[in-house]
Design an enzyme around this catalytic site. Structure first.
Site, PDB file in Angstrom:
ATOM      1  N   GLU A  94       0.627  -0.746  -0.705  1.00 26.40           N
ATOM      2  CA  GLU A  94       0.201   0.031   0.165  1.00 26.40           C
ATOM      3  C   GLU A  94       0.734   0.826  -0.287  1.00 26.40           C
ATOM      4  OE1 GLU A  94      -4.552  -2.012   2.143  1.00 26.40           O
ATOM      5  OE2 GLU A  94      -2.793  -0.301   3.332  1.00 26.40           O
ATOM      6  N   CYS A 107       3.380   8.407   0.592  1.00 22.98           N
ATOM      7  CA  CYS A 107       4.126   7.817   1.452  1.00 22.98           C
ATOM      8  C   CYS A 107       4.545   6.300   1.033  1.00 22.98           C
ATOM      9  CB  CYS A 107       3.416   7.700   3.277  1.00 22.98           C
ATOM     10  SG  CYS A 107       4.129   6.730   3.785  1.00 22.98           S
ATOM     11  N   CYS A 114       7.094  -5.965   6.340  1.00 25.11           N
ATOM     12  CA  CYS A 114       8.695  -5.914   7.666  1.00 25.11           C
ATOM     13  C   CYS A 114       8.855  -6.835   8.564  1.00 25.11           C
ATOM     14  CB  CYS A 114       8.505  -4.456   7.730  1.00 25.11           C
ATOM     15  SG  CYS A 114       9.745  -3.218   9.183  1.00 25.11           S
ATOM     16  N   CYS A 118       8.314  -4.083  14.774  1.00 29.05           N
ATOM     17  CA  CYS A 118       8.223  -2.911  15.767  1.00 29.05           C
ATOM     18  C   CYS A 118       5.975  -3.275  16.552  1.00 29.05           C
ATOM     19  CB  CYS A 118       7.146  -1.997  15.363  1.00 29.05           C
ATOM     20  SG  CYS A 118       9.211  -1.206  14.693  1.00 29.05           S
ATOM     21  N   CYS A 121       2.577  -2.072  15.315  1.00 28.99           N
ATOM     22  CA  CYS A 121       2.406  -1.697  13.652  1.00 28.99           C
ATOM     23  C   CYS A 121       1.714  -2.341  13.619  1.00 28.99           C
ATOM     24  CB  CYS A 121       3.509  -0.942  13.141  1.00 28.99           C
ATOM     25  SG  CYS A 121       3.712  -1.255  11.304  1.00 28.99           S
ATOM     26  N   GLY A 168       7.414  -1.184   6.133  1.00 29.32           N
ATOM     27  CA  GLY A 168       8.983  -1.911   5.960  1.00 29.32           C
ATOM     28  C   GLY A 168       9.972  -0.675   6.270  1.00 29.32           C
ATOM     29  N   SER A 200      12.364   7.622   6.750  1.00 31.68           N
ATOM     30  CA  SER A 200      12.274   7.328   8.024  1.00 31.68           C
ATOM     31  C   SER A 200      13.101   6.176   8.242  1.00 31.68           C
ATOM     32  CB  SER A 200      11.156   6.792   8.331  1.00 31.68           C
ATOM     33  OG  SER A 200      10.045   6.925   9.232  1.00 31.68           O
ATOM     34  N   SER A 222      12.642   6.607  14.145  1.00 28.06           N
ATOM     35  CA  SER A 222      10.975   6.350  14.442  1.00 28.06           C
ATOM     36  C   SER A 222      12.112   5.660  16.273  1.00 28.06           C
ATOM     37  CB  SER A 222      10.749   4.883  13.921  1.00 28.06           C
ATOM     38  OG  SER A 222      10.011   5.510  12.636  1.00 28.06           O
ATOM     39  N   LEU A 223      11.736   6.595  17.034  1.00 26.21           N
ATOM     40  CA  LEU A 223      12.188   6.582  18.406  1.00 26.21           C
ATOM     41  C   LEU A 223      10.993   5.653  19.336  1.00 26.21           C
ATOM     42  CD1 LEU A 223      14.924   6.737  19.660  1.00 26.21           C
ATOM     43  CD2 LEU A 223      13.936   8.722  20.394  1.00 26.21           C
ATOM     44  N   HIS A 224      10.189   6.106  19.601  1.00 30.59           N
ATOM     45  CA  HIS A 224       9.154   6.203  20.107  1.00 30.59           C
ATOM     46  C   HIS A 224       9.759   5.041  21.762  1.00 30.59           C
ATOM     47  CE1 HIS A 224       7.198   5.838  16.440  1.00 30.59           C
ATOM     48  NE2 HIS A 224       7.826   4.467  15.836  1.00 30.59           N
ATOM     49  N   ASN A 300      -2.768   4.517  16.199  1.00 29.99           N
ATOM     50  CA  ASN A 300      -3.825   4.317  15.487  1.00 29.99           C
ATOM     51  C   ASN A 300      -3.675   2.998  15.179  1.00 29.99           C
ATOM     52  OD1 ASN A 300      -4.442   7.096  13.924  1.00 29.99           O
ATOM     53  ND2 ASN A 300      -2.769   6.677  13.012  1.00 29.99           N
ATOM     54  N   CYS A 343      -1.242   6.714  10.163  1.00 28.57           N
ATOM     55  CA  CYS A 343       0.569   5.553  10.334  1.00 28.57           C
ATOM     56  C   CYS A 343       0.393   4.679  11.295  1.00 28.57           C
ATOM     57  CB  CYS A 343       1.118   7.035  11.083  1.00 28.57           C
ATOM     58  SG  CYS A 343       2.451   6.428  11.881  1.00 28.57           S
TER      59      CYS A 343
END
Length: 377
Positions: A94, A107, A114, A118, A121, A168, A200, A222-224, A300, A343
């Site tokens: 997508e 995007c 992937c 994570c 995700c 990915g 990213s 992408s720290l999070h 999300n 996201c």
């Protein structure tokens, strides 16, 4: 040359020059064909009228211009557009276009699934099959540009920015991603400014160190999580490349880059997991001395996840604390969630080589969540 036709979407400018050299053609043919493909969206060599008929016939015999096949197109109430694209092997990826007043951001995906897993995700939940080729990556930009110049031409929509933030981990598919970004910035292709192309990464440190030697683009991390124990759970690549290795690599990139004057720190807001004021204090301390913009991303939800979105009050308190510490903080406005284009929600059709889904399905969601809660404590 082999009997298989060469997909010209796979070729950067240098690759195109070499291709025409092998055909006995002058180098300027590369510029002509790049413009026809990427600026005019042409896929039929017969339409390339400033190229000799003999050359066009030769191209038709040995080459093709073939992007991913569109399976479906959905448009959100807020104008966001999501495409599902068929990828050979019975799979789909997508990509998403987000229109705003003064720009249009595409995007783009870099892999079928992937491998990094994570925990928050949807793409990671689905597992991983393979890397995308240069043609399959730049083909997304090519398809979006053709679509927007057709159905939405009257709306004056255009791709002005590209973010490698789709399905990915871009740095896990290094060369095709770099080649595709090179085409995005080529004046004879899409001509995007290096500040309008953003990569990213979740933190593949060796590849990040190499990146600035090969291409200069904007950078997002992408720290999070602000500490290793929590990040090990949310972003498992952290176990291999912990924060004390990631931060120097970020600084190295910023010092060498003309595009990435600041790094964008992406931080998904998960209720009761990483959204406390103590986490904000740790984040402020971690990022001290790092030129950055902090992008807070409300989580999300997707069906297989037990995480919840932080409350607006928690997000505001988190943001206000960081702002008072002198940081530039933006809370991302959720776009396209009514079509699962927000996201962390992107999910194609993936023949998972990791068997990740089947492993997870053996555990109940509650047990998995309890495990995370214990590890965080």
């Amino acid at each position: 040359m082999s009997n298989k036709k060469i997909n010209l979407l796979n070729l950067t400018r240098d690759g195109m020059v070499e291709f025409f050299k092998e055909l006995g053609e002058k180098p300027f043919r590369a510029t002509q064909v790049l413009k026809w493909i990427h600026q005019f969206g042409v896929e039929d060599f017969a339409e390339m009228t400033n190229i000799s008929k003999a050359c066009r016939t030769k191209l038709k015999d040995i080459a093709e211009i073939k992007g991913p096949e569109v399976v479906s197109v959905q448009e959100s109430a807020d104008g966001t557009i999501k495409w599902a694209l068929h990828i050979p092997g019975g799979q789909a990826i997508e990509m998403v276009f987000i229109p705003e007043r003064h720009r249009g951001t595409l995007c783009v995906s870099s892999q079928v699934g992937c491998a990094l897993e994570c925990s928050f995700c949807s793409t990671g939940y689905q597992g991983f099959n393979r890397n995308l080729s240069t043609a399959e990556i730049i083909g997304q930009v090519w398809l979006a540009a053709r679509h927007l110049n057709g159905l939405h031409k009257s709306d004056n929509r255009a791709v002005t920015n590209v973010v490698m933030m789709g399905m990915g981990e871009p740095l896990a598919n290094y060369e095709p991603v770099v080649n595709a970004m090179e085409l995005m910035m080529d004046d004879n292709a899409y001509g995007l400014s290096k500040r309008r192309v953003t990569l990213s990464t979740s933190g593949m440190v060796p590849q990040l160190k190499r990146l600035i030697e090969d291409i200069d683009v904007a950078l997002a991390i992408s720290l999070h999580a602000p500490n290793d124990p929590l990040r090990d759970i949310l972003v498992p690549i952290n176990k291999k490349y912990p924060i004390n290795e990631l931060m120097p690599a970020i600084h190295h990139y910023l010092e060498r880059s003309n595009a990435a004057r600041k790094v964008t720190i992406e931080y998904v807001m998960l209720k009761g997991i990483n959204d406390s004021l103590e986490h904000a204090r740790q984040l402020a301390s971690l990022l001290k001395g790092t030129p950055c913009k902090i992008n807070l991303i409300p989580f999300n939800p997707f069906p297989q996840s037990d995480y919840e979105t932080s409350t607006q009050q928690s997000i505001d308190l988190f943001s206000d604390f960081l702002i008072k510490k002198g940081y530039l903080v933006v809370t991302r406005r959720t776009r396209g969630d009514d079509i699962d284009a927000a996201c962390g929600q992107l999910a194609g059709k993936i023949n998972d080589k990791t068997k990740r889904q089947s492993r997870r399905e053996q555990d109940t969601s509650k047990e998995y969540q309890k495990q995370i809660a214990v590890e965080i404590r």
